[in-house]
Design a protein around this motif. Structure first.
Motif, PDB file in Angstrom:
ATOM      1  N   ARG A  18       0.834  -1.211   0.000  1.00  7.28           N
ATOM      2  CA  ARG A  18       0.000   0.000   0.000  1.00  7.28           C
ATOM      3  C   ARG A  18       0.867   1.260   0.000  1.00  7.28           C
ATOM      4  O   ARG A  18       0.523   2.270  -0.623  1.00  7.28           O
ATOM      5  CB  ARG A  18      -0.945  -0.004   1.208  1.00  7.28           C
ATOM      6  CG  ARG A  18      -1.961  -1.128   1.149  1.00  7.28           C
ATOM      7  CD  ARG A  18      -3.017  -0.998   2.229  1.00  7.28           C
ATOM      8  NE  ARG A  18      -3.887  -2.160   2.251  1.00  7.28           N
ATOM      9  CZ  ARG A  18      -4.879  -2.369   1.404  1.00  7.28           C
ATOM     10  NH1 ARG A  18      -5.115  -1.494   0.443  1.00  7.28           N
ATOM     11  NH2 ARG A  18      -5.633  -3.463   1.502  1.00  7.28           N
ATOM     12  N   HIS A  22      -3.037  -9.746 -13.519  1.00  9.88           N
ATOM     13  CA  HIS A  22      -4.227  -8.918 -13.329  1.00  9.88           C
ATOM     14  C   HIS A  22      -4.738  -8.376 -14.651  1.00  9.88           C
ATOM     15  O   HIS A  22      -5.945  -8.245 -14.862  1.00  9.88           O
ATOM     16  CB  HIS A  22      -3.938  -7.757 -12.368  1.00  9.88           C
ATOM     17  CG  HIS A  22      -5.177  -7.041 -11.940  1.00  9.88           C
ATOM     18  ND1 HIS A  22      -5.473  -5.763 -12.343  1.00  9.88           N
ATOM     19  CD2 HIS A  22      -6.219  -7.432 -11.163  1.00  9.88           C
ATOM     20  CE1 HIS A  22      -6.631  -5.392 -11.834  1.00  9.88           C
ATOM     21  NE2 HIS A  22      -7.109  -6.387 -11.111  1.00  9.88           N
ATOM     22  N   GLU A  73       1.834   6.192  -7.086  1.00  9.91           N
ATOM     23  CA  GLU A  73       0.520   6.659  -7.547  1.00  9.91           C
ATOM     24  C   GLU A  73      -0.101   5.659  -8.529  1.00  9.91           C
ATOM     25  O   GLU A  73      -0.544   6.017  -9.621  1.00  9.91           O
ATOM     26  CB  GLU A  73       0.624   8.053  -8.176  1.00  9.91           C
ATOM     27  CG  GLU A  73       1.106   9.121  -7.193  1.00  9.91           C
ATOM     28  CD  GLU A  73       1.154  10.511  -7.798  1.00  9.91           C
ATOM     29  OE1 GLU A  73       1.260  10.619  -9.040  1.00  9.91           O
ATOM     30  OE2 GLU A  73       1.065  11.484  -7.046  1.00  9.91           O
ATOM     31  N   VAL A  74      -0.090   4.402  -8.123  1.00  7.64           N
ATOM     32  CA  VAL A  74      -0.684   3.331  -8.918  1.00  7.64           C
ATOM     33  C   VAL A  74      -1.552   2.483  -8.000  1.00  7.64           C
ATOM     34  O   VAL A  74      -1.582   2.671  -6.786  1.00  7.64           O
ATOM     35  CB  VAL A  74       0.402   2.444  -9.579  1.00  7.64           C
ATOM     36  CG1 VAL A  74       1.251   3.259 -10.546  1.00  7.64           C
ATOM     37  CG2 VAL A  74       1.283   1.769  -8.521  1.00  7.64           C
ATOM     38  N   SER A  75      -2.258   1.521  -8.587  1.00  9.63           N
ATOM     39  CA  SER A  75      -3.092   0.624  -7.792  1.00  9.63           C
ATOM     40  C   SER A  75      -2.245  -0.443  -7.116  1.00  9.63           C
ATOM     41  O   SER A  75      -1.109  -0.721  -7.518  1.00  9.63           O
ATOM     42  CB  SER A  75      -4.139  -0.047  -8.684  1.00  9.63           C
ATOM     43  OG  SER A  75      -3.512  -0.942  -9.589  1.00  9.63           O
ATOM     44  N   ARG A  76      -2.835  -1.073  -6.113  1.00  9.77           N
ATOM     45  CA  ARG A  76      -2.137  -2.160  -5.431  1.00  9.77           C
ATOM     46  C   ARG A  76      -1.896  -3.330  -6.382  1.00  9.77           C
ATOM     47  O   ARG A  76      -0.888  -4.028  -6.284  1.00  9.77           O
ATOM     48  CB  ARG A  76      -2.955  -2.623  -4.228  1.00  9.77           C
ATOM     49  CG  ARG A  76      -2.244  -3.675  -3.385  1.00  9.77           C
ATOM     50  CD  ARG A  76      -3.108  -4.166  -2.260  1.00  9.77           C
ATOM     51  NE  ARG A  76      -2.583  -5.400  -1.690  1.00  9.77           N
ATOM     52  CZ  ARG A  76      -3.313  -6.277  -1.025  1.00  9.77           C
ATOM     53  NH1 ARG A  76      -4.598  -6.062  -0.851  1.00  9.77           N
ATOM     54  NH2 ARG A  76      -2.765  -7.360  -0.532  1.00  9.77           N
ATOM     55  N   THR A  77      -2.837  -3.564  -7.315  1.00 13.42           N
ATOM     56  CA  THR A  77      -2.653  -4.661  -8.261  1.00 13.42           C
ATOM     57  C   THR A  77      -1.443  -4.423  -9.159  1.00 13.42           C
ATOM     58  O   THR A  77      -0.734  -5.358  -9.516  1.00 13.42           O
ATOM     59  CB  THR A  77      -3.903  -4.863  -9.136  1.00 13.42           C
ATOM     60  OG1 THR A  77      -4.244  -3.633  -9.773  1.00 13.42           O
ATOM     61  CG2 THR A  77      -5.073  -5.342  -8.305  1.00 13.42           C
ATOM     62  N   THR A  78      -1.194  -3.163  -9.514  1.00 11.71           N
ATOM     63  CA  THR A  78      -0.020  -2.839 -10.324  1.00 11.71           C
ATOM     64  C   THR A  78       1.256  -3.130  -9.543  1.00 11.71           C
ATOM     65  O   THR A  78       2.222  -3.689 -10.075  1.00 11.71           O
ATOM     66  CB  THR A  78      -0.048  -1.368 -10.760  1.00 11.71           C
ATOM     67  OG1 THR A  78      -1.169  -1.159 -11.626  1.00 11.71           O
ATOM     68  CG2 THR A  78       1.226  -0.980 -11.504  1.00 11.71           C
ATOM     69  N   ALA A 103       2.208   1.607  -3.508  1.00 11.33           N
ATOM     70  CA  ALA A 103       1.142   2.070  -4.395  1.00 11.33           C
ATOM     71  C   ALA A 103       0.956   3.581  -4.263  1.00 11.33           C
ATOM     72  O   ALA A 103       0.775   4.293  -5.257  1.00 11.33           O
ATOM     73  CB  ALA A 103      -0.162   1.341  -4.080  1.00 11.33           C
ATOM     74  N   SER A 104       1.026   4.068  -3.030  1.00  6.68           N
ATOM     75  CA  SER A 104       0.902   5.513  -2.799  1.00  6.68           C
ATOM     76  C   SER A 104       2.099   6.264  -3.370  1.00  6.68           C
ATOM     77  O   SER A 104       1.943   7.307  -4.020  1.00  6.68           O
ATOM     78  CB  SER A 104       0.776   5.780  -1.300  1.00  6.68           C
ATOM     79  OG  SER A 104       0.723   7.166  -1.041  1.00  6.68           O
TER      80      SER A 104
END
Length: 225
Positions: free
Chosen positions: A32, A89, A39-44, A35-36
């Motif tokens: 997490r 994903h 600036e991407v999603s957790r899946t990325t 991801a922050s």
């Protein structure tokens, strides 16, 4: 070809590792947080970490996190090869778009013969013991491909065939090896039974929802690794 988002994250993390920002055997920041930061999603982030693990740059320990391994220039080349394939994903996202629609079309307008083929494919899948064998996985593939063929769109079949082939790629295999279990295979059989029942009942929206639920379960499994 445009750089995939997960490639950008993987390459940046590799650079940080090689620069010494993250030392060998040190733990990477939590997903997490990464991801922050990116600036991407957790899946990325998850796909980026899978690529790094497949390239032997990090190791992912269950419920503990990702840890840096000693690396050499060889791993950099391996990472480039790993990143040439779609991430798990990405594959699941596309499957969620086309498979529920195929189920809808089959339940709405599939012939009795097509639906009989789907029932036979499900029964063949359910008859295989849920052990981790090629026979079981082939029977699952046959079930899904039978639905796609029943939808009456040849592009569905071609695209699904391509997406299924990605399951033999390094990213998918790396994730799948870490989550495979008899419980998940039993869940697959139960999901396929639900999908089959609503197709037989000719309930298009219920068939679409049942397939969405099946693929959403796979996404949750991906995020739990």
């Amino acid at each position: 070809m445009a750089t995939k988002t997960y490639q950008r994250v993987a390459n940046s993390l590799e650079s940080d590792i090689r620069s010494g920002k993250f030392k060998p055997m040190s733990r990477l920041p939590p997903e997490r947080e990464l991801a922050s930061d990116f600036e991407v999603s957790r899946t990325t982030v998850r796909e980026a970490l899978l690529a790094l693990e497949a390239a032997r740059i990090i190791t992912i320990k269950d419920r503990s996190g990702a840890y840096v391994l000693p690396i050499s220039d060889e791993e950099s080349t391996l990472l480039a090869r790993v990143e040439s394939t779609p991430g798990p994903h990405e594959v699941l996202q596309l499957r969620r778009l086309i498979e529920p629609e195929a189920c809808f079309q089959v339940a709405m307008s599939g012939s009795d013969a097509i639906i009989a083929d789907i029932v036979a494919a499900y029964e063949a899948n359910a008859a295989v013991p849920p052990d981790d064998t090629p026979e079981f996985h082939q029977s699952v593939r046959h079930y899904h491909m039978t639905i796609m063929k029943g939808a009456g769109n040849s592009l569905f079949v071609e695209l699904m065939d391509y997406l299924w082939e990605q399951k033999s790629g390094p990213l998918w295999e790396n994730w799948y090896m870490g989550t495979r279990s008899r419980h998940h295979r039993q869940t697959t059989i139960a999901n396929n039974r639900e999908i089959t029942e609503v197709i037989v009942a000719r309930r298009p929206q219920a068939a679409r929802t049942a397939m969405e639920r099946h693929i959403d379960g796979m996404v949750s499994r991906f995020l739990s690794y």
